[in-house]
Design a protein around this motif. Structure first.
Motif, mmCIF file in Angstrom:
data_model
loop_
_atom_site.group_PDB
_atom_site.id
_atom_site.type_symbol
_atom_site.label_atom_id
_atom_site.label_comp_id
_atom_site.label_asym_id
_atom_site.label_seq_id
_atom_site.Cartn_x
_atom_site.Cartn_y
_atom_site.Cartn_z
ATOM 1 N N ASN A 87 0.702 -7.792 -8.587
ATOM 2 C CA ASN A 87 -0.250 -7.228 -9.125
ATOM 3 C C ASN A 87 -0.886 -5.974 -9.399
ATOM 4 O OD1 ASN A 87 -0.258 -9.500 -10.604
ATOM 5 N ND2 ASN A 87 -1.250 -10.689 -8.974
ATOM 6 N N ARG A 88 -0.673 -5.897 -8.226
ATOM 7 C CA ARG A 88 -1.630 -4.876 -7.430
ATOM 8 C C ARG A 88 -0.870 -3.502 -8.614
ATOM 9 N NH1 ARG A 88 -4.423 -2.605 -3.000
ATOM 10 N NH2 ARG A 88 -4.113 -0.255 -3.162
ATOM 11 N N ARG A 89 0.580 -3.184 -8.423
ATOM 12 C CA ARG A 89 0.928 -2.255 -9.174
ATOM 13 C C ARG A 89 0.257 -1.802 -10.468
ATOM 14 N NH1 ARG A 89 4.412 1.354 -6.970
ATOM 15 N NH2 ARG A 89 4.041 2.588 -8.942
ATOM 16 N N SER A 90 0.580 -3.130 -11.290
ATOM 17 C CA SER A 90 -0.138 -3.474 -12.339
ATOM 18 C C SER A 90 -1.624 -2.825 -12.809
ATOM 19 C CB SER A 90 0.339 -4.650 -12.949
ATOM 20 O OG SER A 90 -0.550 -4.902 -14.305
ATOM 21 N N LEU A 91 -2.417 -3.152 -11.265
ATOM 22 C CA LEU A 91 -3.827 -3.234 -11.814
ATOM 23 C C LEU A 91 -4.293 -1.770 -10.986
ATOM 24 C CD1 LEU A 91 -6.805 -3.953 -11.739
ATOM 25 C CD2 LEU A 91 -6.567 -4.074 -9.656
ATOM 26 N N GLU A 92 -3.129 -1.065 -10.418
ATOM 27 C CA GLU A 92 -3.070 0.887 -10.697
ATOM 28 C C GLU A 92 -2.979 1.038 -11.845
ATOM 29 O OE1 GLU A 92 -1.139 1.029 -7.350
ATOM 30 O OE2 GLU A 92 -2.008 1.135 -5.390
ATOM 31 N N PHE A 100 1.196 -1.043 0.091
ATOM 32 C CA PHE A 100 0.612 0.143 0.291
ATOM 33 C C PHE A 100 0.911 1.098 -0.157
ATOM 34 C CE2 PHE A 100 -2.491 -3.551 2.593
ATOM 35 C CZ PHE A 100 -3.570 -3.355 0.983
ATOM 36 N N GLU A 101 2.027 1.160 -0.188
ATOM 37 C CA GLU A 101 3.068 2.777 -0.376
ATOM 38 C C GLU A 101 2.891 2.706 -1.674
ATOM 39 O OE1 GLU A 101 5.409 3.656 2.419
ATOM 40 O OE2 GLU A 101 5.003 2.095 3.266
ATOM 41 N N VAL A 107 6.182 -15.215 0.820
ATOM 42 C CA VAL A 107 7.044 -14.041 0.879
ATOM 43 C C VAL A 107 7.193 -13.288 -0.704
ATOM 44 C CG1 VAL A 107 9.759 -13.017 0.694
ATOM 45 C CG2 VAL A 107 8.815 -14.231 2.883
ATOM 46 N N ALA A 108 6.623 -15.053 -1.782
ATOM 47 C CA ALA A 108 6.954 -14.520 -3.121
ATOM 48 C C ALA A 108 5.824 -14.779 -3.575
ATOM 49 C CB ALA A 108 7.236 -16.012 -4.145
ATOM 50 N N ASN A 109 4.522 -15.586 -2.848
ATOM 51 C CA ASN A 109 3.150 -14.902 -3.281
ATOM 52 C C ASN A 109 2.770 -13.931 -2.960
ATOM 53 O OD1 ASN A 109 2.703 -17.239 -4.456
ATOM 54 N ND2 ASN A 109 2.062 -18.610 -1.876
ATOM 55 N N THR A 110 3.467 -12.621 -1.543
ATOM 56 C CA THR A 110 3.471 -11.160 -1.442
ATOM 57 C C THR A 110 3.640 -10.698 -2.197
ATOM 58 O OG1 THR A 110 3.399 -12.288 1.324
ATOM 59 C CG2 THR A 110 3.596 -9.679 0.466
#
Length: 891
Positions: A445-450, A303-304, A436-439
């Motif tokens: 993925n979140r950045r790609s979605l953003e 969320f950073e 860790v890898a999943n995180t």
């Protein structure tokens, strides 16, 4: 105390009886205690999860109260609940979810792809349908617990999990959460140590009982008794010397006592080993707790609001802070470049220049990192030589883990962590690295979605140009920069001419291709610092800032017009459009973005009025005209509400007999304080604003109602013609429904209604126009083609139209019979129409010479000032009553 039953037994039997009774009591009590302990822990945890769901429900109740009190709409309240519940956590990573009674997922915090999905087939690895079971619990009791099997993060094998769900009736929502059952073992074993003391007490009781029984034996077994005393004192190393007593009962008792001592000593040893195991398990638990803290910190980085490289570097720092993992302070994250298939070094810690150069780009078949792409699983190398094919100067021996960042069937990249050479991997390390890898995958993925959301929010999906929202943002930025640098900003508004014809004749796919090509041509005329945006439809805007010369503006405008004038090739056919452009300057014409855009729009409309395919600069005159249009639109809306419109009727007269054959209903605006206003003063504004549709419905209803009144009063009538606007005719099915309803409501027979349409209306979409006219003709309504000769209809198309009559436009009648060209056109039109079984009406007839020419050429009907101007209802009623040949006006 004498016990006859025991006295009758042999000593050996009595001792064995005591031992088995004691052991049975001990085992029974331990089983009962452990069972009770397990039940209490389970009940406590159920109560805890129940309380957690109740806490989450308080959030729903809070926002529901906001809805009830009118502070929020239900949609806003529900959205607020989703955002609040989504971030709730307990036990480090446990969470809540929302679903309805269908069941359909409303919100899942980590699996947004489930949101809105039907959950009736969602099952655990055993096939149990989770949400069906939860829904049944809620239907039966409004709440309940559901147990199932589910893999824990970092584990492949599913383990028991318990969820609690509860209903929130006001919205028909259900909320639930769950816990894994394996964490109950920790609580259980913490309490088990306490039970050891109870077990020792039971053993002591058993020994005391054995000692009591031994007292019933005679003095010869005193040695046995003393030995038992030493045993009860904890001395388990001594053994009873039973050789002197042979094989009698005392000897046998001694042997049993020795065996018992050995058994107890073995049990104590096992208990010590168990305690050591518990201590080892506690250390493992501590490591897992630290790992959970690390994972939580990684989740926080998602969320950073920072660049992806900075976020990944922060993730590496967090991973290296783990104390029990034997990591060297070196590691990297490589992301997979989809176009080339190469791994690109994105974030690193501890790499020197040579290392970075060697690892900047890695082919899939090189090094352990590249090979992990194909394997899609963790690869470990105890020494770099066993997996590496890439070397650099100064490279020291090391081992490393390579962990793939896998998202469903795609590999997004690699997490590479360096360990000391000959490191021995452990299962818990691998489980930690998978988590860790999943995180990190979730972060990527979140950045790609953003980025995708930003693209959708700010760019036009068809052309890729900035959309309306981004255009306004850039325009405001350009204005701020212009103020700071004291420079002009120019806004150009571009509208493609005749674009609608492309959509109507060639389809929307062709129109979309033309828009894409047009956007590219416009962009090619601009500098990199300029902005071109698509506002919607065929409207584009251009922002020119940092101008070095005012001549650049006109140069750009002409270049754009030249580019748009080049024919577009659409599906193998050439199609020509042009552009009308309006240009305005900041701060000369306006000082804010909204006014600037209105000015450019006004200038563009002026360009269209002056012939299209050109550009015009904004002037104050245009501003005044725009304000007049706005005021006119406002007054027209009020006029409709206040019923300020009325109808006048202009006669149509037979060209041969002079008798009344029909009439055309013409609208007038009885404007307060101004009197009657002719349609030429307001019809165009009504067309542009869309008010022509409700006004046209009113005209149709009023004309039909009045003609029915004349029919009822006089017993005869003539056909009333009503003009249709382009917007009305394009409505197709809605127009047909309006005509049907009007005839039904007024009771006017359809043969006494005529609808006049223009060539431009029908040529936009010929096939649809024909279908609409055919339906009108089936009703019995007459159809006339108005202003014939001013459009661009072909004879082939005209032949297909189900018409009853043509109206020759007044522009061809005005100069009759002196203008030879007009005379030829009118004569040919009448002849052609008669051959097509169409009646002909000439409008705008004002002189006897015009009438004589039209009669000589067999024109069927005459309309114009020669016979009569448009008349109010009372005057036209007198014409109907007269029912004879009309005299020319003024005679």
């Amino acid at each position: 105390m004498d016990m006859p039953i025991l006295s009758s037994l042999r000593v050996k039997t009595r001792i064995w009886l005591v031992i088995w009774l004691a052991i049975a009591c001990m085992m029974g009590r331990e089983v009962l205690v452990l069972y009770t302990l397990d039940q209490e822990i389970m009940a406590s945890r159920k109560s805890k999860i129940h309380q957690l769901v109740d806490v989450a429900l308080s959030i729903l109740n809070h926002f529901h109260q906001q809805e009830i009190q009118g502070h929020m709409t239900r949609a806003a309240a529900q959205q607020a609940v989703i955002q609040a519940i989504k971030i709730l956590r307990y036990h480090e990573s446990d969470y809540f979810w929302l679903f309805d009674a269908q069941p359909v997922m409303i919100m899942h915090p980590f699996k947004p792809e489930l949101d809105g999905k039907d959950l009736s087939h969602f099952a655990d690895p055993t096939g149990k349908k989770l949400f069906v079971a939860m829904t049944e619990q809620i239907k039966a009791n409004g709440q309940g617990f559901v147990g199932y099997m589910w893999p824990k993060p970092g584990m492949d094998k599913p383990i028991p999990k318990l969820s609690f769900v509860k209903e929130f009736p006001p919205w028909g929502w259900n909320i639930g959460t769950g816990l894994y059952m394996d964490d109950l073992n920790t609580l259980f074993w913490d309490e088990a140590r306490k039970i050891l003391s109870v077990s020792v007490s039971i053993i002591a009781l058993m020994l005391a009982l054995a000692y009591f029984l031994a007292r019933s034996i005679t003095l010869p077994i005193q040695q046995v008794s003393e030995h038992i005393t030493r045993i009860t004192a904890g001395d388990l190393t001594q053994r009873l010397d039973i050789q002197a007593h042979g094989q009698d009962e005392i000897s046998q008792t001694g042997q049993q006592i020795n065996l018992l001592a050995e058994s107890w000593q073995s049990e104590m040893t096992e208990r010590k080993q168990a305690e050591e195991g518990l201590r080892s398990a506690y250390q493992i638990l501590e490591r897992r707790n630290e790992a959970r803290l690390i994972i939580n910190k990684l989740h926080e980085t998602i969320f950073e609001r920072a660049p992806i490289q900075q976020q990944l570097e922060l993730a590496l720092d967090i991973i290296f802070s783990l104390s029990w993992f034997d990591l060297t302070p070196k590691g990297a994250i490589f992301l997979l470049e989809e176009a080339s298939g190469e791994l690109v070094l994105t974030a690193q810690r501890g790499f020197d220049a040579a290392h970075i150069a060697a690892c900047a780009r890695i082919q899939p078949d090189q090094c352990l990192c590249g090979k992990t792409i194909s394997a899609r699983k963790i690869l470990f190398s105890p020494c770099v030589a066993s997996g590496h094919e890439i070397h650099w100067d100064g490279m020291t021996p090391h081992g490393h883990y390579c962990v793939p960042l896998v998202d469903r069937d795609r590999c997004l990249g690699i997490l590479d962590l360096t360990v000391p050479t000959n490191h021995v991997p452990r299962a818990e390390e691998e489980a930690f690295l998978i988590t860790v890898a999943n995180t990190i995958t979730g972060l990527i993925n979140r950045r790609s979605l953003e980025e995708q959301l930003d693209l959708q929010a700010n760019f036009d999906h068809l052309t890729g140009l900035p959309n309306r929202a981004l255009f306004h943002d850039r325009l405001n930025q350009a204005l701020s920069l212009g103020i700071r640098n004291r420079q002009d900003v120019v806004l150009i508004f571009i509208d493609l001419d005749h674009f609608k014809l492309v959509n109507d004749t060639m389809g929307h796919e062709a129109g979309d291709r033309l828009l894409c090509a047009a956007s590219q041509r416009i962009t090619s005329c601009l500098r990199a610092s300029d902005t071109v945006a698509r506002l919607g439809g065929d409207e584009f805007t251009v922002i020119l800032n940092q101008l070095t010369s005012p001549f650049y503006v006109e140069l750009v405008a002409r270049k754009i017009l030249e580019q748009l004038a080049i024919p577009f090739v659409l599906f193998g056919e050439e199609f020509s459009v042009s552009g009308s452009m309006g240009i305005t300057f900041f701060p000369h014409d306006a000082t804010d973005a909204e006014t600037l855009l209105k000015n450019a729009d006004s200038a563009m409309y002026q360009a269209k009025k002056e012939g299209r395919a050109t550009f015009r600069f904004f002037t104050q005159t245009m501003q005044d005209q725009a304000m007049q249009r706005i005021q006119m639109e406002k007054e027209l809306r009020q006029a409709l509400d206040r019923e300020e419109f009325l109808l006048y009727y202009q006669p149509k007269v037979c060209g041969r007999t002079g008798r009344l054959t029909g009439m055309e209903a013409l609208v007038r605006w009885n404007k307060p304080g101004q009197g009657l206003v002719a349609p030429g003063a307001f019809i165009q504004t009504a067309e542009e604003s869309g008010l022509i549709v409700p006004l046209g419905v009113w005209i149709l209803q009023s004309a039909c109602q009045q003609n029915k009144a004349w029919l009822d009063a006089n017993g005869h009538t003539v056909r009333v013609a009503v003009n249709l606007s382009a917007r009305q005719f394009q409505q197709g099915q809605e127009l047909l429904e309006t005509v049907t309803a009007t005839l039904a409501q007024t009771g006017l027979p359809p043969e006494w209604l005529e609808l006049e349409i223009t060539e431009s209306m029908v040529m936009g979409n010929v096939e649809q126009a024909i279908l609409t006219m055919q339906e009108l003709r089936r009703m019995g309504v007459h159809i006339s083609l108005d202003d014939f000769g001013t459009g661009y209809s072909s004879l082939a198309a005209l032949k297909r139209f189900p018409l009853h009559s043509l109206k020759i436009d007044r522009s061809f009648v005005t100069d009759l019979p002196t203008d030879a060209e007009d005379a030829a056109i009118v004569s040919a039109t009448i002849s052609m129409a008669h051959k097509m079984n169409l009646a002909v009406v000439a409008e705008g007839v004002e002189t006897a010479e015009q009438l004589a020419f039209l009669r000589a050429n067999d024109c069927d009907d005459i309309q114009g000032y020669y016979y009569s101007r448009p008349l109010p209802v009372e005057a036209f009623t007198r014409l109907l009553v007269h029912n004879g040949p009309l005299e020319p006006a003024g005679r």
